[in-house]
Design a protein around this motif. Structure first.
Motif, PDB file in Angstrom:
ATOM      1  N   LEU A 224     -25.740  94.230 -13.702  1.00  0.00           N
ATOM      2  CA  LEU A 224     -24.433  93.572 -13.723  1.00  0.00           C
ATOM      3  C   LEU A 224     -24.056  93.030 -12.352  1.00  0.00           C
ATOM      4  O   LEU A 224     -23.493  91.946 -12.240  1.00  0.00           O
ATOM      5  CB  LEU A 224     -23.363  94.546 -14.215  1.00  0.00           C
ATOM      6  CG  LEU A 224     -23.350  94.805 -15.716  1.00  0.00           C
ATOM      7  CD1 LEU A 224     -22.361  95.909 -16.054  1.00  0.00           C
ATOM      8  CD2 LEU A 224     -23.017  93.539 -16.484  1.00  0.00           C
ATOM      9  N   ALA A 225     -24.362  93.787 -11.315  1.00  0.00           N
ATOM     10  CA  ALA A 225     -24.012  93.354  -9.966  1.00  0.00           C
ATOM     11  C   ALA A 225     -24.785  92.106  -9.555  1.00  0.00           C
ATOM     12  O   ALA A 225     -24.300  91.314  -8.745  1.00  0.00           O
ATOM     13  CB  ALA A 225     -24.270  94.483  -8.976  1.00  0.00           C
ATOM     14  N   SER A 226     -25.962  91.940 -10.112  1.00  0.00           N
ATOM     15  CA  SER A 226     -26.760  90.762  -9.748  1.00  0.00           C
ATOM     16  C   SER A 226     -26.406  89.533 -10.597  1.00  0.00           C
ATOM     17  O   SER A 226     -26.904  88.452 -10.333  1.00  0.00           O
ATOM     18  CB  SER A 226     -28.253  91.077  -9.881  1.00  0.00           C
ATOM     19  OG  SER A 226     -28.584  91.319 -11.238  1.00  0.00           O
TER      20      SER A 226
ATOM     21  N   ALA B 175     -20.848  88.266 -14.527  1.00  0.00           N
ATOM     22  CA  ALA B 175     -20.429  89.628 -14.872  1.00  0.00           C
ATOM     23  C   ALA B 175     -19.664  90.264 -13.718  1.00  0.00           C
ATOM     24  O   ALA B 175     -18.659  90.961 -13.930  1.00  0.00           O
ATOM     25  CB  ALA B 175     -21.644  90.480 -15.236  1.00  0.00           C
ATOM     26  N   ARG B 176     -20.115  89.997 -12.515  1.00  0.00           N
ATOM     27  CA  ARG B 176     -19.436  90.538 -11.334  1.00  0.00           C
ATOM     28  C   ARG B 176     -18.019  89.978 -11.226  1.00  0.00           C
ATOM     29  O   ARG B 176     -17.062  90.716 -10.973  1.00  0.00           O
ATOM     30  CB  ARG B 176     -20.243  90.190 -10.077  1.00  0.00           C
ATOM     31  CG  ARG B 176     -19.774  90.877  -8.835  1.00  0.00           C
ATOM     32  CD  ARG B 176     -20.786  90.647  -7.698  1.00  0.00           C
ATOM     33  NE  ARG B 176     -20.464  91.468  -6.558  1.00  0.00           N
ATOM     34  CZ  ARG B 176     -19.533  91.164  -5.657  1.00  0.00           C
ATOM     35  NH1 ARG B 176     -18.847  90.052  -5.760  1.00  0.00           N
ATOM     36  NH2 ARG B 176     -19.297  91.969  -4.637  1.00  0.00           N
ATOM     37  N   GLN B 177     -17.867  88.693 -11.444  1.00  0.00           N
ATOM     38  CA  GLN B 177     -16.544  88.068 -11.386  1.00  0.00           C
ATOM     39  C   GLN B 177     -15.633  88.629 -12.469  1.00  0.00           C
ATOM     40  O   GLN B 177     -14.461  88.919 -12.218  1.00  0.00           O
ATOM     41  CB  GLN B 177     -16.662  86.543 -11.529  1.00  0.00           C
ATOM     42  CG  GLN B 177     -15.344  85.818 -11.382  1.00  0.00           C
ATOM     43  CD  GLN B 177     -14.693  86.057 -10.029  1.00  0.00           C
ATOM     44  OE1 GLN B 177     -15.362  86.133  -9.004  1.00  0.00           O
ATOM     45  NE2 GLN B 177     -13.385  86.195 -10.027  1.00  0.00           N
ATOM     46  N   GLU B 178     -16.148  88.824 -13.673  1.00  0.00           N
ATOM     47  CA  GLU B 178     -15.344  89.398 -14.756  1.00  0.00           C
ATOM     48  C   GLU B 178     -14.889  90.815 -14.402  1.00  0.00           C
ATOM     49  O   GLU B 178     -13.737  91.182 -14.665  1.00  0.00           O
ATOM     50  CB  GLU B 178     -16.138  89.420 -16.059  1.00  0.00           C
ATOM     51  CG  GLU B 178     -16.328  88.059 -16.686  1.00  0.00           C
ATOM     52  CD  GLU B 178     -17.195  88.107 -17.941  1.00  0.00           C
ATOM     53  OE1 GLU B 178     -17.274  89.181 -18.569  1.00  0.00           O
ATOM     54  OE2 GLU B 178     -17.780  87.076 -18.281  1.00  0.00           O
ATOM     55  N   ALA B 179     -15.772  91.598 -13.797  1.00  0.00           N
ATOM     56  CA  ALA B 179     -15.419  92.968 -13.405  1.00  0.00           C
ATOM     57  C   ALA B 179     -14.325  92.964 -12.347  1.00  0.00           C
ATOM     58  O   ALA B 179     -13.384  93.770 -12.418  1.00  0.00           O
ATOM     59  CB  ALA B 179     -16.655  93.709 -12.901  1.00  0.00           C
ATOM     60  N   LEU B 180     -14.413  92.063 -11.386  1.00  0.00           N
ATOM     61  CA  LEU B 180     -13.383  91.963 -10.356  1.00  0.00           C
ATOM     62  C   LEU B 180     -12.040  91.540 -10.951  1.00  0.00           C
ATOM     63  O   LEU B 180     -10.983  92.055 -10.565  1.00  0.00           O
ATOM     64  CB  LEU B 180     -13.824  90.989  -9.261  1.00  0.00           C
ATOM     65  CG  LEU B 180     -14.983  91.456  -8.382  1.00  0.00           C
ATOM     66  CD1 LEU B 180     -15.462  90.322  -7.473  1.00  0.00           C
ATOM     67  CD2 LEU B 180     -14.587  92.678  -7.565  1.00  0.00           C
TER      68      LEU B 180
END
Length: 89
Positions: A58-60, A64-69
């Motif tokens: 997910l971090a890569s 997905a990273r933007q959605e988590a933030l």
């Protein structure tokens, strides 16, 4: 219960006997508990590895990273409100 026969190195058998003598626990009970503990530990390690792999994937992924933030930002006011007025603040 199923029966199981195992061979142990002399030193391991000596340590086993010292422990069961010290605790007064039956040898078979001690071995069952040790095996249950080891199997649970290995299962936790496998789950931890799967979680690390999922987080890494997910971090890569930039989307997905933007959605988590964005989700974290959405929940921040509620988290701050929940912390207000508690003894640690």
């Amino acid at each position: 219960m199923a029966a199981l026969s195992i061979r142990l190195p002399v030193e391991l058998e000596r340590k086993l006997m010292e422990e069961v003598t010290r605790t007064g626990q039956p040898r078979s009970q001690f071995i069952r508990e040790a095996l249950e503990t080891l199997l649970a530990q290995r299962q936790r390690e496998r789950l931890d590895a799967q979680l690390r792999d999922a987080v890494t994937a997910l971090a890569s992924d930039p989307q997905a990273r933007q959605e988590a933030l964005e989700l974290a930002d959405d929940f921040l006011p509620a988290e701050n409100e929940a912390l207000e007025g508690h003894w640690w603040r």
